[in-house]
Design a protein around this motif. Sequence first.
Motif, short mmCIF file in Angstrom:
data_model
loop_
_atom_site.label_atom_id
_atom_site.label_comp_id
_atom_site.label_asym_id
_atom_site.label_seq_id
_atom_site.Cartn_x
_atom_site.Cartn_y
_atom_site.Cartn_z
N LEU A 179 1.06 -1.71 0.05
CA LEU A 179 -0.36 -0.10 -0.12
C LEU A 179 0.73 1.18 0.04
CD1 LEU A 179 -2.95 1.09 -0.33
CD2 LEU A 179 -2.71 1.27 2.53
N GLN A 180 2.03 1.06 0.73
CA GLN A 180 2.83 2.18 1.02
C GLN A 180 3.20 3.04 -0.47
OE1 GLN A 180 5.21 1.19 4.09
NE2 GLN A 180 3.68 2.29 5.17
N ARG A 181 3.62 2.14 -1.03
CA ARG A 181 4.19 1.44 -2.54
C ARG A 181 3.50 2.27 -3.66
NH1 ARG A 181 6.50 -3.76 -1.21
NH2 ARG A 181 4.96 -4.96 -2.43
N LYS A 182 1.95 2.79 -3.23
CA LYS A 182 0.72 3.35 -4.25
C LYS A 182 0.83 4.69 -3.44
CE LYS A 182 -1.52 -1.23 -4.55
NZ LYS A 182 -2.09 -0.92 -5.96
N GLY A 183 2.00 5.09 -2.33
CA GLY A 183 1.95 6.82 -2.00
C GLY A 183 1.05 6.12 -0.70
N ILE A 184 0.14 5.75 -0.68
CA ILE A 184 -1.06 5.58 0.36
C ILE A 184 -0.68 4.99 1.82
CG2 ILE A 184 -3.39 4.79 1.10
CD1 ILE A 184 -3.89 4.60 -2.54
N TYR A 185 -1.16 5.72 2.81
CA TYR A 185 -0.40 5.30 4.42
C TYR A 185 -1.82 5.00 5.29
CZ TYR A 185 3.99 6.44 1.96
OH TYR A 185 5.30 6.47 2.16
N SER A 186 -2.85 4.95 4.94
CA SER A 186 -3.94 4.62 5.61
C SER A 186 -4.93 3.72 5.16
CB SER A 186 -4.57 6.05 6.07
OG SER A 186 -5.01 7.11 5.46
N THR A 187 -5.50 3.99 5.92
CA THR A 187 -7.09 2.53 5.40
C THR A 187 -8.02 3.04 5.63
OG1 THR A 187 -6.76 1.19 7.56
CG2 THR A 187 -5.63 0.58 5.87
N PRO A 188 -9.50 2.79 5.45
CA PRO A 188 -8.71 1.86 3.87
C PRO A 188 -8.94 2.08 3.01
CG PRO A 188 -11.86 2.58 4.15
CD PRO A 188 -10.38 3.55 5.38
N ALA A 189 -8.25 1.45 2.02
CA ALA A 189 -8.08 2.09 0.45
C ALA A 189 -9.05 1.00 -0.25
CB ALA A 189 -6.89 2.10 0.11
N THR A 190 -9.67 1.37 -0.95
CA THR A 190 -9.48 0.75 -2.19
C THR A 190 -9.70 0.50 -3.03
OG1 THR A 190 -12.26 0.54 -0.48
CG2 THR A 190 -12.35 -0.48 -2.41
N PHE A 191 -9.46 -0.36 -4.55
CA PHE A 191 -9.33 -0.25 -6.05
C PHE A 191 -9.92 -1.45 -6.23
CE2 PHE A 191 -5.24 0.93 -3.31
CZ PHE A 191 -5.16 1.56 -3.78
N ILE A 192 -10.12 -0.36 -7.66
CA ILE A 192 -11.04 -0.93 -8.32
C ILE A 192 -10.84 -1.52 -9.69
CG2 ILE A 192 -13.31 -1.20 -9.96
CD1 ILE A 192 -14.24 0.52 -7.37
N ASP A 193 -10.44 -2.25 -10.50
CA ASP A 193 -9.44 -2.74 -11.43
C ASP A 193 -10.39 -1.52 -12.80
OD1 ASP A 193 -7.72 -5.05 -12.78
OD2 ASP A 193 -9.56 -5.93 -13.73
N GLY A 194 -9.35 -1.69 -13.57
CA GLY A 194 -9.83 -0.73 -14.39
C GLY A 194 -9.80 0.73 -14.12
N ILE A 195 -9.86 1.53 -12.38
CA ILE A 195 -10.40 2.76 -12.39
C ILE A 195 -8.75 2.79 -11.64
CG2 ILE A 195 -10.82 4.03 -10.88
CD1 ILE A 195 -13.22 2.43 -12.91
N GLU A 196 -8.05 4.05 -12.35
CA GLU A 196 -6.49 4.04 -11.98
C GLU A 196 -6.33 4.19 -10.75
OE1 GLU A 196 -3.91 7.44 -14.04
OE2 GLU A 196 -4.76 6.99 -14.90
N LYS A 197 -7.22 6.19 -9.54
CA LYS A 197 -6.88 5.47 -8.47
C LYS A 197 -7.80 5.50 -7.74
CE LYS A 197 -5.18 10.60 -9.26
NZ LYS A 197 -6.07 12.07 -9.00
N GLY A 198 -6.94 5.17 -6.64
CA GLY A 198 -8.30 3.83 -4.93
C GLY A 198 -8.95 4.85 -5.14
N ILE A 199 -9.77 5.29 -4.13
CA ILE A 199 -11.02 5.79 -3.30
C ILE A 199 -10.97 4.95 -1.57
CG2 ILE A 199 -12.76 5.62 -2.80
CD1 ILE A 199 -13.74 4.45 -5.44
N LEU A 200 -10.12 6.52 -1.16
CA LEU A 200 -9.96 6.74 -0.04
C LEU A 200 -10.31 6.63 1.19
CD1 LEU A 200 -6.21 8.42 -0.13
CD2 LEU A 200 -6.54 6.17 -0.56
#
Length: 96
Positions: free
Chosen positions: A46-67
């Motif tokens: 998760l940190q390699r994606k530049g995110i340091y908190s949860t929840p972080a939701t990733f949907i295939d085909g959508i570039e950015k995660g939803i925090l």
Amino acid sequence: MNREKVTIYVSDKSQTCKKVIDQLKSWDIPFQLKNITQEPGYRKELQRKGIYSTPATFIDGIEKGILGFQKRKMQVALEVQKLKRRGEISFLLGNQ
């Protein structure tokens, strides 16, 4: 049946993480859980994606995660993903 590939990074004892999980379950959306408390490798991932908190939701085909818990963003992202899968996204974007 929904075929979205959804991954949620969560941590223990987080009520916000629970809200995201419960919402996806209510929509009957399958998802993969990655608990950063129980598995340190997921935290690094998760940190390699530049995110340091949860929840972080990733949907295939959508570039950015939803925090955090953002119900409307999740709805829109899941619908866009579904339209992409069916080849209808060009109409939505006006690229006829």
